[in-house]
Motif scaffolding. Structure first.
Motif, PDB file in Angstrom:
ATOM      1  N   ARG A  99       0.817  -1.221   0.000  1.00  0.00           N
ATOM      2  CA  ARG A  99       0.000   0.000   0.000  1.00  0.00           C
ATOM      3  C   ARG A  99       0.848   1.268   0.000  1.00  0.00           C
ATOM      4  O   ARG A  99       0.306   2.376  -0.023  1.00  0.00           O
ATOM      5  CB  ARG A  99      -0.921   0.007   1.224  1.00  0.00           C
ATOM      6  N   LEU A 100       2.159   1.107   0.066  1.00  0.00           N
ATOM      7  CA  LEU A 100       3.020   2.281   0.061  1.00  0.00           C
ATOM      8  C   LEU A 100       2.940   3.002  -1.279  1.00  0.00           C
ATOM      9  O   LEU A 100       2.813   2.373  -2.341  1.00  0.00           O
ATOM     10  CB  LEU A 100       4.465   1.878   0.342  1.00  0.00           C
ATOM     11  N   PRO A 101       3.033   4.339  -1.266  1.00  0.00           N
ATOM     12  CA  PRO A 101       2.973   5.103  -2.527  1.00  0.00           C
ATOM     13  C   PRO A 101       4.266   4.973  -3.325  1.00  0.00           C
ATOM     14  O   PRO A 101       5.243   4.366  -2.880  1.00  0.00           O
ATOM     15  CB  PRO A 101       2.763   6.533  -2.034  1.00  0.00           C
ATOM     16  N   GLU A 102       4.278   5.565  -4.487  1.00  0.00           N
ATOM     17  CA  GLU A 102       5.486   5.599  -5.299  1.00  0.00           C
ATOM     18  C   GLU A 102       6.575   6.404  -4.581  1.00  0.00           C
ATOM     19  O   GLU A 102       6.271   7.306  -3.798  1.00  0.00           O
ATOM     20  CB  GLU A 102       5.195   6.235  -6.661  1.00  0.00           C
ATOM     21  N   PRO A 103       7.835   6.064  -4.830  1.00  0.00           N
ATOM     22  CA  PRO A 103       8.921   6.773  -4.128  1.00  0.00           C
ATOM     23  C   PRO A 103       8.906   8.278  -4.378  1.00  0.00           C
ATOM     24  O   PRO A 103       8.470   8.748  -5.431  1.00  0.00           O
ATOM     25  CB  PRO A 103      10.187   6.128  -4.709  1.00  0.00           C
ATOM     26  N   ARG A 104       9.380   9.019  -3.401  1.00  0.00           N
ATOM     27  CA  ARG A 104       9.463  10.471  -3.472  1.00  0.00           C
ATOM     28  C   ARG A 104      10.350  10.902  -4.623  1.00  0.00           C
ATOM     29  O   ARG A 104      11.414  10.349  -4.857  1.00  0.00           O
ATOM     30  CB  ARG A 104      10.039  10.993  -2.148  1.00  0.00           C
ATOM     31  N   ARG A 105       9.910  11.878  -5.321  1.00  0.00           N
ATOM     32  CA  ARG A 105      10.720  12.526  -6.352  1.00  0.00           C
ATOM     33  C   ARG A 105      10.570  14.036  -6.201  1.00  0.00           C
ATOM     34  O   ARG A 105       9.461  14.515  -5.969  1.00  0.00           O
ATOM     35  CB  ARG A 105      10.291  12.083  -7.759  1.00  0.00           C
ATOM     36  N   PRO A 106      11.611  14.828  -6.312  1.00  0.00           N
ATOM     37  CA  PRO A 106      12.975  14.366  -6.584  1.00  0.00           C
ATOM     38  C   PRO A 106      13.580  13.661  -5.373  1.00  0.00           C
ATOM     39  O   PRO A 106      13.118  13.837  -4.250  1.00  0.00           O
ATOM     40  CB  PRO A 106      13.720  15.667  -6.873  1.00  0.00           C
ATOM     41  N   ARG A 107      14.615  12.875  -5.636  1.00  0.00           N
ATOM     42  CA  ARG A 107      15.314  12.196  -4.552  1.00  0.00           C
ATOM     43  C   ARG A 107      16.029  13.204  -3.659  1.00  0.00           C
ATOM     44  O   ARG A 107      16.350  14.319  -4.081  1.00  0.00           O
ATOM     45  CB  ARG A 107      16.359  11.225  -5.112  1.00  0.00           C
ATOM     46  N   PHE A 108      16.268  12.756  -2.417  1.00  0.00           N
ATOM     47  CA  PHE A 108      17.188  13.520  -1.578  1.00  0.00           C
ATOM     48  C   PHE A 108      18.567  13.484  -2.230  1.00  0.00           C
ATOM     49  O   PHE A 108      19.004  12.451  -2.754  1.00  0.00           O
ATOM     50  CB  PHE A 108      17.268  12.908  -0.178  1.00  0.00           C
ATOM     51  N   ARG A 119      15.266   2.969  -2.328  1.00  0.00           N
ATOM     52  CA  ARG A 119      13.837   2.667  -2.413  1.00  0.00           C
ATOM     53  C   ARG A 119      13.148   2.855  -1.065  1.00  0.00           C
ATOM     54  O   ARG A 119      12.064   3.445  -0.975  1.00  0.00           O
ATOM     55  CB  ARG A 119      13.634   1.235  -2.905  1.00  0.00           C
ATOM     56  N   GLU A 120      13.771   2.350  -0.003  1.00  0.00           N
ATOM     57  CA  GLU A 120      13.140   2.411   1.311  1.00  0.00           C
ATOM     58  C   GLU A 120      12.972   3.849   1.786  1.00  0.00           C
ATOM     59  O   GLU A 120      11.899   4.247   2.256  1.00  0.00           O
ATOM     60  CB  GLU A 120      13.975   1.623   2.329  1.00  0.00           C
ATOM     61  N   VAL A 121      14.038   4.657   1.670  1.00  0.00           N
ATOM     62  CA  VAL A 121      13.984   6.040   2.139  1.00  0.00           C
ATOM     63  C   VAL A 121      12.934   6.830   1.373  1.00  0.00           C
ATOM     64  O   VAL A 121      12.083   7.513   1.964  1.00  0.00           O
ATOM     65  CB  VAL A 121      15.369   6.701   2.021  1.00  0.00           C
ATOM     66  N   HIS A 122      12.945   6.731   0.051  1.00  0.00           N
ATOM     67  CA  HIS A 122      12.057   7.590  -0.738  1.00  0.00           C
ATOM     68  C   HIS A 122      10.611   7.113  -0.717  1.00  0.00           C
ATOM     69  O   HIS A 122       9.686   7.926  -0.818  1.00  0.00           O
ATOM     70  CB  HIS A 122      12.601   7.717  -2.166  1.00  0.00           C
ATOM     71  N   THR A 123      10.395   5.816  -0.536  1.00  0.00           N
ATOM     72  CA  THR A 123       9.018   5.325  -0.406  1.00  0.00           C
ATOM     73  C   THR A 123       8.423   5.769   0.930  1.00  0.00           C
ATOM     74  O   THR A 123       7.285   6.261   0.985  1.00  0.00           O
ATOM     75  CB  THR A 123       8.979   3.787  -0.503  1.00  0.00           C
ATOM     76  N   LEU A 124       9.173   5.611   2.015  1.00  0.00           N
ATOM     77  CA  LEU A 124       8.661   6.023   3.310  1.00  0.00           C
ATOM     78  C   LEU A 124       8.533   7.541   3.407  1.00  0.00           C
ATOM     79  O   LEU A 124       7.627   8.053   4.082  1.00  0.00           O
ATOM     80  CB  LEU A 124       9.577   5.500   4.424  1.00  0.00           C
ATOM     81  N   ALA A 125       9.401   8.270   2.742  1.00  0.00           N
ATOM     82  CA  ALA A 125       9.273   9.726   2.722  1.00  0.00           C
ATOM     83  C   ALA A 125       8.004  10.139   1.982  1.00  0.00           C
ATOM     84  O   ALA A 125       7.285  11.049   2.410  1.00  0.00           O
ATOM     85  CB  ALA A 125      10.504  10.357   2.071  1.00  0.00           C
ATOM     86  N   SER A 126       7.695   9.460   0.895  1.00  0.00           N
ATOM     87  CA  SER A 126       6.482   9.755   0.139  1.00  0.00           C
ATOM     88  C   SER A 126       5.233   9.488   0.967  1.00  0.00           C
ATOM     89  O   SER A 126       4.222  10.179   0.849  1.00  0.00           O
ATOM     90  CB  SER A 126       6.453   8.917  -1.142  1.00  0.00           C
ATOM     91  N   ALA A 127       5.323   8.467   1.859  1.00  0.00           N
ATOM     92  CA  ALA A 127       4.184   8.125   2.711  1.00  0.00           C
ATOM     93  C   ALA A 127       4.083   9.019   3.943  1.00  0.00           C
ATOM     94  O   ALA A 127       3.109   8.909   4.704  1.00  0.00           O
ATOM     95  CB  ALA A 127       4.301   6.669   3.148  1.00  0.00           C
ATOM     96  N   GLY A 128       5.077   9.878   4.173  1.00  0.00           N
ATOM     97  CA  GLY A 128       5.048  10.746   5.332  1.00  0.00           C
ATOM     98  C   GLY A 128       5.530  10.086   6.611  1.00  0.00           C
ATOM     99  O   GLY A 128       5.364  10.636   7.702  1.00  0.00           O
ATOM    100  N   VAL A 129       6.158   8.910   6.471  1.00  0.00           N
ATOM    101  CA  VAL A 129       6.649   8.198   7.654  1.00  0.00           C
ATOM    102  C   VAL A 129       7.979   8.778   8.109  1.00  0.00           C
ATOM    103  O   VAL A 129       8.235   8.890   9.315  1.00  0.00           O
ATOM    104  CB  VAL A 129       6.778   6.693   7.366  1.00  0.00           C
ATOM    105  N   ILE A 130       8.856   9.105   7.182  1.00  0.00           N
ATOM    106  CA  ILE A 130      10.132   9.717   7.522  1.00  0.00           C
ATOM    107  C   ILE A 130      10.234  11.074   6.852  1.00  0.00           C
ATOM    108  O   ILE A 130       9.517  11.364   5.881  1.00  0.00           O
ATOM    109  CB  ILE A 130      11.331   8.826   7.115  1.00  0.00           C
TER     110      ILE A 130
END
Length: 480
Positions: A99-108, A119-130
């Protein structure tokens, strides 16, 4: 990359472990086998089951040594990239990652394509977890603190369950007042996601130690608990932890001036160390190295109960016949048998786990070197190095010293506090008289003391010195 070597966090197919988790009523880590880490013995018994759990689920894999073996490095600190990787894998194996969204773009900027945790960092960032440290940077190598861990888990729970975790009681911990993470810490504690260092009892006197780095073994416990907690939140079955308003947490910062004055007026060499409810160690000549004599038997007790041949099974009559004379009446022969069984490597490894700085094991074992500060630190948490199935036994045994050996601390009233203690002395000459003690309040608060004396004119004089020091050190201990 270095991160991959230090902690390789491998994905596992959600179709296997996640389906088993969703379809079964048992915790996915029930009855798992031991993780094959070469340093598993160095993992605190408090966290060992959780590490085995996350190994079983594929969330942690450790590092690979030069000879191809796996190593966990339990006390090493976890950085932000590693924690993001472990948290993502936890969501994966519990069936939530799809259920996680697409990875955050642009990347850090500091987590480019191909980074170990891209993948882990940008997916969780997109979900607002990190979150990043600013709009362009994530700082994946920066260490995770205990206060930040609570916020990360709270946001993960909000994303996974749709519920905002809110605390309904407080204040809980005296050392988080003014922290931006206070709401997250108190909510995460109530929902069972994090623990304090000293348990709160409704008066705000608990201790959380928010700025300490998160160790790998602690991260394993946090994430293993989260598996069951997230399920309970989603099912509306979570039981919130509440501080007990009837048990105010005692606060005690020891005053040592009177004890120092007393020590300087006594014959012989005296050193002591005390750890109050604030967790800080104070003392007098606390790093002075002395012969351990029989106070080392508490370490023998812990090393035996945590030995691979003992830790995972019930205790037998033979086990009790070995341990109880050693602790209750200070029999030496059981200590020798355990010393032979555990060996210098086992004893020195236990000392390393406990953060001892001055300990050195030798034979005969009574001549092993230690210090008051080493023994106070060890006693404060000795039971946490004992497997959970044997912990109550170890604590109880140290309350059962025979009456004729209950001198010193045994003669000092500590109403509301349970004494767990052991003495050590020379051949009745006064050459050595030591005592080490853990005091546990009925709400779980702990303090520890260690007094070491050498060169007394007699054993009776040494015992009187011990009692005089403990009376002065504990004169203002809250007795409730």
């Amino acid at each position: 990359m270095v991160l991959a070597t230090v902690l390789a966090i491998l994905s596992v197919p959600a179709s296997a472990d996640a389906d088993a988790h969703r379809d079964g009523d048992r915790h996915p880590c029930a009855d798992v086998s031991a993780a094959p880490f070469v340093d598993r013995d160095r993992i605190s018994s408090v966290h060992r089951d959780a590490v085995d759990c996350l190994w079983h689920l594929g969330i942690v894999r450790g590092s690979v040594t030069a000879d191809g073996r796996r190593r966990f490095d339990p006390t090493a600190a976890v950085d932000r990239g590693q924690f993001a990787g472990m948290l993502h894998r936890l969501l994966d194996v519990t069936g939530r990652a799809d259920r996680l969204p697409e990875p955050r773009r642009p990347r850090f900027d500091d987590v480019p394509a191909g980074h170990t945790f891209d993948r882990e960092v940008h997916t969780l960032a997109s979900a607002g977890v990190i979150e990043g440290v600013d709009g362009r940077s994530f700082a994946p190598g920066r260490l995770v603190r205990r206060d930040q861990t609570a916020s990360l888990l709270r946001r993960a729970a909000r994303w996974a369950t749709g519920d905002e975790l809110l605390a309904t009681s407080g204040p809980l911990f005296h050392d988080i007042v003014g922290s931006v993470h206070r709401d997250a810490i108190e909510a995460a504690f109530e929902f069972g996601l994090v623990d304090g260092v000293a348990y709160p009892c409704g008066d705000g006197g608990g201790r959380y130690e928010p700025l300490r780095s998160l160790q790998r073994q602690q991260a394993a416990s946090v994430l293993a608990r989260a598996i069951g907690t997230l399920d309970a939140i989603e099912a509306g079955e979570v039981e919130r932890r509440k501080p007990d308003p009837e048990c105010p947490s005692p606060v005690w910062v020891p005053r040592i001036d009177a004890a120092v004055d007393y020590a300087e007026g006594r014959t012989g060499s005296i050193s002591f160390a005390v750890i109050g409810t604030d967790g800080q160690l104070v003392g007098h000549r606390a790093s002075t190295q002395v012969a351990a004599v029989s106070v080392i038997k508490v370490m023998f007790l812990v090393a035996y109960l945590d030995h691979p041949d003992v830790r995972d099974r019930p205790l037998t009559a033979d086990d009790r016949d070995l341990l109880e004379p050693m602790i209750r009446r200070s029999a030496n022969e059981p200590g020798t048998r355990i010393a032979d069984m555990v060996g210098p490597e086992g004893m020195n490894a236990l000392a390393e786990r406990a953060g001892m700085r001055d300990f050195h094991f030798t034979r005969p074992w009574g001549n092993s070197r230690t210090s008051a500060r080493d023994q106070a630190r060890f006693m404060l948490a000795f039971d946490r190095y004992v497997p959970s199935r044997h912990r109550d036994y170890a604590r109880q045994l140290l309350t059962q010293v025979v009456p004729e050996q209950r001198w010193g601390i045994g003669q000092v009233a500590t109403d509301g506090w349970t004494k767990h203690f052991k003495g050590g002395w020379g051949p009745g000459t006064g050459s050595v008289d030591h005592q080490v003690v853990l005091l546990r309040h009925h709400d779980g608060t702990r303090v520890a003391l260690s007094v070491m004396t050498t060169g007394s004119p007699s054993h009776e004089y040494g015992k009187a010195t011990l009692e005089g020091l403990f009376r002065r050190l504990l004169a203002d201990l809250p007795r409730t």
